[in-house]
Enzyme design. Structure first.
Site, PDB file in Angstrom:
ATOM      1  N   TYR A  61       0.880  -1.176   0.000  1.00 39.96           N
ATOM      2  CA  TYR A  61       0.000   0.000   0.000  1.00 39.96           C
ATOM      3  C   TYR A  61       0.920   1.229   0.000  1.00 39.96           C
ATOM      4  O   TYR A  61       2.086   1.136  -0.388  1.00 39.96           O
ATOM      5  CB  TYR A  61      -0.916  -0.137   1.235  1.00 39.96           C
ATOM      6  N   ARG A  98      -6.006  10.104 -11.034  1.00 47.44           N
ATOM      7  CA  ARG A  98      -5.339  10.850  -9.943  1.00 47.44           C
ATOM      8  C   ARG A  98      -4.848   9.806  -8.939  1.00 47.44           C
ATOM      9  O   ARG A  98      -5.508   9.538  -7.950  1.00 47.44           O
ATOM     10  CB  ARG A  98      -6.337  11.834  -9.306  1.00 47.44           C
ATOM     11  N   LYS A 140      -5.476  -1.764  -2.373  1.00 50.35           N
ATOM     12  CA  LYS A 140      -6.635  -1.513  -1.494  1.00 50.35           C
ATOM     13  C   LYS A 140      -7.326  -2.830  -1.165  1.00 50.35           C
ATOM     14  O   LYS A 140      -7.743  -3.065  -0.039  1.00 50.35           O
ATOM     15  CB  LYS A 140      -7.628  -0.579  -2.195  1.00 50.35           C
ATOM     16  N   GLU A 159     -12.019   4.726  -6.663  1.00 47.08           N
ATOM     17  CA  GLU A 159     -10.743   5.098  -6.046  1.00 47.08           C
ATOM     18  C   GLU A 159      -9.897   5.920  -7.014  1.00 47.08           C
ATOM     19  O   GLU A 159      -9.723   5.540  -8.178  1.00 47.08           O
ATOM     20  CB  GLU A 159      -9.999   3.809  -5.667  1.00 47.08           C
ATOM     21  N   ASP A 160      -9.383   7.016  -6.532  1.00 49.45           N
ATOM     22  CA  ASP A 160      -8.404   7.819  -7.256  1.00 49.45           C
ATOM     23  C   ASP A 160      -8.880   8.255  -8.643  1.00 49.45           C
ATOM     24  O   ASP A 160      -8.139   8.163  -9.639  1.00 49.45           O
ATOM     25  CB  ASP A 160      -7.054   7.098  -7.300  1.00 49.45           C
ATOM     26  N   ASP A 183     -14.048   6.345  -2.097  1.00 46.30           N
ATOM     27  CA  ASP A 183     -13.169   6.265  -0.938  1.00 46.30           C
ATOM     28  C   ASP A 183     -12.467   7.593  -0.665  1.00 46.30           C
ATOM     29  O   ASP A 183     -12.286   7.992   0.480  1.00 46.30           O
ATOM     30  CB  ASP A 183     -12.141   5.165  -1.210  1.00 46.30           C
ATOM     31  N   ASP A 184     -12.054   8.297  -1.718  1.00 48.92           N
ATOM     32  CA  ASP A 184     -11.298   9.531  -1.515  1.00 48.92           C
ATOM     33  C   ASP A 184     -12.176  10.631  -0.928  1.00 48.92           C
ATOM     34  O   ASP A 184     -11.717  11.430  -0.116  1.00 48.92           O
ATOM     35  CB  ASP A 184     -10.668   9.982  -2.836  1.00 48.92           C
ATOM     36  N   ASN A 189      -0.443  11.677  -0.049  1.00 52.28           N
ATOM     37  CA  ASN A 189       0.369  10.478  -0.324  1.00 52.28           C
ATOM     38  C   ASN A 189       1.004  10.564  -1.692  1.00 52.28           C
ATOM     39  O   ASN A 189       0.509  11.284  -2.546  1.00 52.28           O
ATOM     40  CB  ASN A 189      -0.543   9.237  -0.294  1.00 52.28           C
TER      41      ASN A 189
HETATM   42  N1  LIG Z   1      -4.634  10.171   3.740  1.00 52.24           N
HETATM   43  C1  LIG Z   1      -5.654   9.740   3.033  1.00 52.24           C
HETATM   44  O1  LIG Z   1      -6.419   8.859   3.454  1.00 52.24           O
HETATM   45  C2  LIG Z   1      -5.926  10.331   1.687  1.00 52.24           C
HETATM   46  C3  LIG Z   1      -5.038  11.165   1.088  1.00 52.24           C
HETATM   47  N2  LIG Z   1      -5.324  11.682  -0.136  1.00 52.24           N
HETATM   48  C4  LIG Z   1      -4.311  12.513  -0.742  1.00 52.24           C
HETATM   49  O2  LIG Z   1      -4.789  13.822  -0.904  1.00 52.24           O
HETATM   50  C5  LIG Z   1      -4.177  14.420  -2.022  1.00 52.24           C
HETATM   51  C6  LIG Z   1      -5.232  15.136  -2.834  1.00 52.24           C
HETATM   52  O3  LIG Z   1      -6.212  14.243  -3.297  1.00 52.24           O
HETATM   53  P1  LIG Z   1      -7.501  14.818  -4.069  1.00 52.24           P
HETATM   54  O4  LIG Z   1      -8.234  15.779  -3.221  1.00 52.24           O
HETATM   55  O5  LIG Z   1      -8.266  13.682  -4.587  1.00 52.24           O
HETATM   56  O6  LIG Z   1      -6.791  15.583  -5.275  1.00 52.24           O
HETATM   57  P2  LIG Z   1      -7.337  16.730  -6.198  1.00 52.24           P
HETATM   58  O7  LIG Z   1      -6.448  16.799  -7.352  1.00 52.24           O
HETATM   59  O8  LIG Z   1      -8.809  16.523  -6.396  1.00 52.24           O
HETATM   60  O9  LIG Z   1      -7.168  18.065  -5.328  1.00 52.24           O
HETATM   61  C7  LIG Z   1      -5.957  18.666  -5.011  1.00 52.24           C
HETATM   62  C8  LIG Z   1      -6.252  20.057  -4.487  1.00 52.24           C
HETATM   63  O10 LIG Z   1      -5.054  20.615  -3.978  1.00 52.24           O
HETATM   64  C9  LIG Z   1      -4.959  21.955  -4.443  1.00 52.24           C
HETATM   65  N3  LIG Z   1      -3.560  22.394  -4.473  1.00 52.24           N
HETATM   66  C10 LIG Z   1      -2.622  22.104  -5.384  1.00 52.24           C
HETATM   67  N4  LIG Z   1      -1.487  22.750  -5.096  1.00 52.24           N
HETATM   68  C11 LIG Z   1      -1.709  23.443  -3.969  1.00 52.24           C
HETATM   69  C12 LIG Z   1      -0.929  24.321  -3.183  1.00 52.24           C
HETATM   70  N5  LIG Z   1       0.340  24.589  -3.486  1.00 52.24           N
HETATM   71  N6  LIG Z   1      -1.501  24.877  -2.081  1.00 52.24           N
HETATM   72  C13 LIG Z   1      -2.775  24.606  -1.758  1.00 52.24           C
HETATM   73  N7  LIG Z   1      -3.561  23.789  -2.464  1.00 52.24           N
HETATM   74  C14 LIG Z   1      -3.034  23.215  -3.565  1.00 52.24           C
HETATM   75  C15 LIG Z   1      -5.594  21.932  -5.817  1.00 52.24           C
HETATM   76  O11 LIG Z   1      -5.973  23.228  -6.249  1.00 52.24           O
HETATM   77  C16 LIG Z   1      -6.786  21.019  -5.533  1.00 52.24           C
HETATM   78  O12 LIG Z   1      -7.832  21.785  -4.977  1.00 52.24           O
HETATM   79  C17 LIG Z   1      -3.427  13.315  -2.757  1.00 52.24           C
HETATM   80  O13 LIG Z   1      -2.058  13.432  -2.480  1.00 52.24           O
HETATM   81  C18 LIG Z   1      -3.948  12.039  -2.135  1.00 52.24           C
HETATM   82  O14 LIG Z   1      -2.957  11.044  -2.059  1.00 52.24           O
HETATM   83  C19 LIG Z   1      -6.498  11.444  -0.787  1.00 52.24           C
HETATM   84  C20 LIG Z   1      -7.413  10.600  -0.243  1.00 52.24           C
HETATM   85  C21 LIG Z   1      -7.169   9.936   1.030  1.00 52.24           C
HETATM   86  C1  LIG Z   2      -5.133   6.975   0.573  1.00 50.04           C
HETATM   87  C2  LIG Z   2      -5.774   7.339  -0.664  1.00 50.04           C
HETATM   88  O1  LIG Z   2      -6.858   6.868  -0.964  1.00 50.04           O
HETATM   89  C3  LIG Z   2      -5.138   8.292  -1.529  1.00 50.04           C
HETATM   90  O2  LIG Z   2      -4.083   8.806  -1.192  1.00 50.04           O
HETATM   91  O3  LIG Z   2      -5.706   8.540  -2.589  1.00 50.04           O
HETATM   92 MG   LIG Z   3      -7.346   7.165  -2.971  1.00 52.17          MG
END
Ligand SMILES: NC(=O)C1=CN([C@@H]2O[C@H](COP(=O)(O)OP(=O)(O)OC[C@H]3O[C@@H](n4cnc5c(N)ncnc54)[C@H](O)[C@@H]3O)[C@@H](O)[C@H]2O)C=CC1
Ligand SMILES: CC(=O)C(=O)O
Ligand SMILES: [Mg+2]
Length: 581
Positions: free
Chosen positions: A129, A182, A200, A271-272, A294-295, A444
């Site tokens: 993962y 993504r 996952k 997912e993603d 999930d996201d 991540n």
């Molecule tokens: N820890 C967890 O369980 C999870 C973590 N994530 C992580 O969250 C991140 C984002 O995922 P999503 O929201 O789906 O992506 P997304 O692409 O939908 O959104 C990213 C957002 O970040 C903003 N952004 C980009 N550069 C920026 C900056 N310099 N300052 C402030 N904002 C900025 C963008 O404008 C956009 O609004 C990924 O890295 C993903 O791995 C996502 C889901 C679960």
């Molecule tokens: C953890 C997860 O779902 C993500 O980073 O997109």
């Molecule tokens: Mg995800």
């Protein structure tokens, strides 16, 4: 908070030593070498002599029968010698070597694979993962040896209803689907994103005891806009730009119809997906199919659990959550999902008129109603200029300004941008209005985390509550003190959501079921699953699963429901194979 009792897996391990279970027989429709080449049924040298006779295996294996325990020990020995032999090599090289050895076992003997995974989940989760799965996706076309799961592409339009029957298992309970647009914080990886559904679903088996014969990772390849991949001669996906608009949706529609036709009760985890499709598909399917994103939804549950846990850590009553100042950095599917759920929680606690103090930033800074073009999903969280005037903030204010002026209790990153919580931002968190400010760097994989744990404790102080999406080691603060690192990752939630939805036989996955999941995240996955079942029953969505109907589910106490969930968890142990034509 999220130190989830090492997940349900370790409980299972305690409950079931190698030899204490007498497994039921397993029907196999193959014989001889075909069995050895099928990782479901293969036991390698573990086939007892009687079984070798029954299944036409005599002579196809070395004569000595090796027990499951010995096979297990042998694998772990080779794993540890690999660890020793790769000491001092670059991290990426070591991680990929570890992934390869596990993947080879996965391809050969699933029972042994899942047993080592379950027993060593803390060490192996970062390999199968996040973060290693990110590296695997980036290099998937080069690493590819054999397929896993199903691949539906834009070229399969009109064929999916029959293609779905190519999957060899008659029953599928859990599907994780991606279009690769993504992948973690790594962007569009096209077909290479299949590594994420695989990882996952491994977590589903390990943490929720979902039977691995009933899982299906799926890649929906609608092209890629990643120029580097399009030009890569090894790239295994469609070499065309991503489909858009109705063309795109018609592919997803066709896939969902095909799945529903063959396995009407299967749960589909999206997912993603890039944000626009994440929201659009959730809206489109959530009332028609048993699915969730999930996201958006899993992440929200885990973040909310962390936010509520932080209030408790600060020694305040839970209702104080309504007064927390939270700065969310990243207005994508994950950030908006978190805010949606957090707002619902505040309204439940403080009434519908409550005005949560949440601040949302994207790549263009603070989002306000003064912004010219604003995504409809972000619009409800845009600040009115009057609301922020007295703080001296305006549209597009940058992160450091916002942190200095708001003095937030919580700084939560879901931006996908590594290091965006820089030294200046972290130092500004020392002026937080909370004595124990929370810093959640949830993006991540590791290199995309908003900050590293060590930097957070160094610059923001020792009192912070720190959590990250990918694992970091605890930080030695000197003087015998330790800065604890929590992992805030939806992996603590989605296995329970899926398991609970499956065992309740819910028609669809409601907000109430997701809420129930997030409220008991401190407990093991079985508790999460039980909470989801009870919510499905209360909302009259449960139709039952297997021999257990909705009435029986309704009559179960909380404890009985937890027991029922545990009883339904699959556990890796060799079953006697019985051949049937
Ligand atoms: N820890 C967890 O369980 C999870 C973590 N994530 C992580 O969250 C991140 C984002 O995922 P999503 O929201 O789906 O992506 P997304 O692409 O939908 O959104 C990213 C957002 O970040 C903003 N952004 C980009 N550069 C920026 C900056 N310099 N300052 C402030 N904002 C900025 C963008 O404008 C956009 O609004 C990924 O890295 C993903 O791995 C996502 C889901 C679960
Ligand atoms: C953890 C997860 O779902 C993500 O980073 O997109
Ligand atoms: Mg995800």
């Amino acid at each position: 908070m999220w130190r989830l009792a090492r997940s349900a897996a370790s409980n299972l391990r305690r409950a079931r030593p190698f030899s204490s279970c007498i497994p039921g027989p397993c029907i196999v429709h193959k014989r001889g070498a075909d069995i050895l080449h099928d990782p479901w049924f293969n036991k390698d040298t573990g086939f007892p002599l009687t079984e070798r006779d029954r299944l036409g295996l005599r002579g196809l294996l070395p004569p000595r029968v090796i027990s499951f325990e010995q096979q297990y020990a042998r694998f772990m020995e080779s794993y540890h010698s690999l660890e020793k032999n790769t000491q001092g090599q670059p991290d990426g090289f070591v991680s990929l070597a570890k992934w390869r050895i596990l993947n080879r076992l996965h391809d050969r003997n699933e029972t042994l694979y899942y047993r080592v995974l379950i027993d060593n989940i803390e060490d192996f989760a970062p390999i199968i993962y996040t973060p290693t799965v990110g590296l695997v996706c980036q290099n998937y076309s080069g690493l590819f040896r054999r397929p896993r799961g199903m691949y539906f592409s834009a070229k399969d339009k009109g064929e999916m209803m029959s293609m779905i029957y190519n999957w060899p298992a008659n029953q599928v309970d859990m599907i994780v689907l991606t279009d690769g647009s993504r992948i973690l914080g790594l962007g569009d990886l096209g077909v290479q994103g299949i590594g994420i559904p695989i990882g996952k679903l491994d977590m589903y088996v390990a943490a929720a005891g979902i039977n691995p014969q009933r899982i299906l990772p799926v890649m929906l390849d609608v092209g890629t806009n990643n120029q580097k991949l399009l030009e890569d001669r090894l790239y295994l996906g469609l070499r065309q730009p991503r489909l858009e608009g109705e063309e795109y949706l018609s592919i997803v529609d066709e896939f969902m119809e095909a799945v529903h036709t063959r396995w009407p009760k299967a749960i589909v985890q999206f997912e993603d997906f890039q944000m626009k499709w994440a929201f659009e598909t959730l809206q489109r399917y959530r009332k028609r199919f048993c699915m969730f994103n999930d996201d958006i939804q899993g992440t929200a549950g885990v973040a909310l659990a962390g936010l509520l846990g932080t209030v408790r850590t600060q020694g305040r009553p839970l209702a104080d959550f309504a007064n927390q100042k939270i700065v969310v950095v990243g207005a994508g599917s994950a950030g908006l999902g978190v805010l949606n759920m957090a707002v619902q929680a505040v309204k439940r606690m403080a009434g519908a008129d409550a005005n949560p103090q949440f601040f949302l930033l994207d790549k263009d800074g603070l989002i306000t109603k003064a912004r010219k073009v604003i995504d409809p999903a972000a619009a409800p969280f845009a600040k009115a200029p009057a609301e922020i005037e007295e703080l001296g903030l305006m549209e597009g204010a940058n992160l450091i300004e916002v942190v200095k002026k708001v003095k937030p209790h919580v700084l939560l990153g879901l931006s996908g941008v590594g290091g965006v919580f820089n030294e200046e931002v972290l130092k500004a968190m020392r002026e937080s209005d909370s004595a124990k400010p929370a810093i959640f760097a949830m993006s991540n994989p590791t290199m995309n985390a908003e900050c590293a744990a060590v930097d957070a404790f160094k610059h923001a102080g020792e009192n912070i509550v720190f959590a990250s999406g990918s694992p970091f080691k605890n930080v030695d603060l000197g003087n015998g003190k330790v800065g604890h690192v929590n992992q805030a990752n939806n992996m603590y939630l989605f296995p329970g959501i899926g398991l609970g939805a499956l065992l309740s036989g819910a028609r669809l996955i409601s907000d109430g079921m997701l809420q129930a999941a997030s409220e008991c995240i401190r407990d093991i996955t079985a508790e999460v699953g039980a909470a989801v079942i009870q919510a499905a029953v209360a909302e009259e969505l449960a139709e039952g699963h297997g021999d257990i109907g909705p009435r029986e589910l309704r009559q179960m106490s909380k404890e009985e429901t937890v027991e029922h969930v545990k009883h339904n968890m699959w556990f890796p142990i060799y079953s006697p194979l019985v051949h049937e034509k």
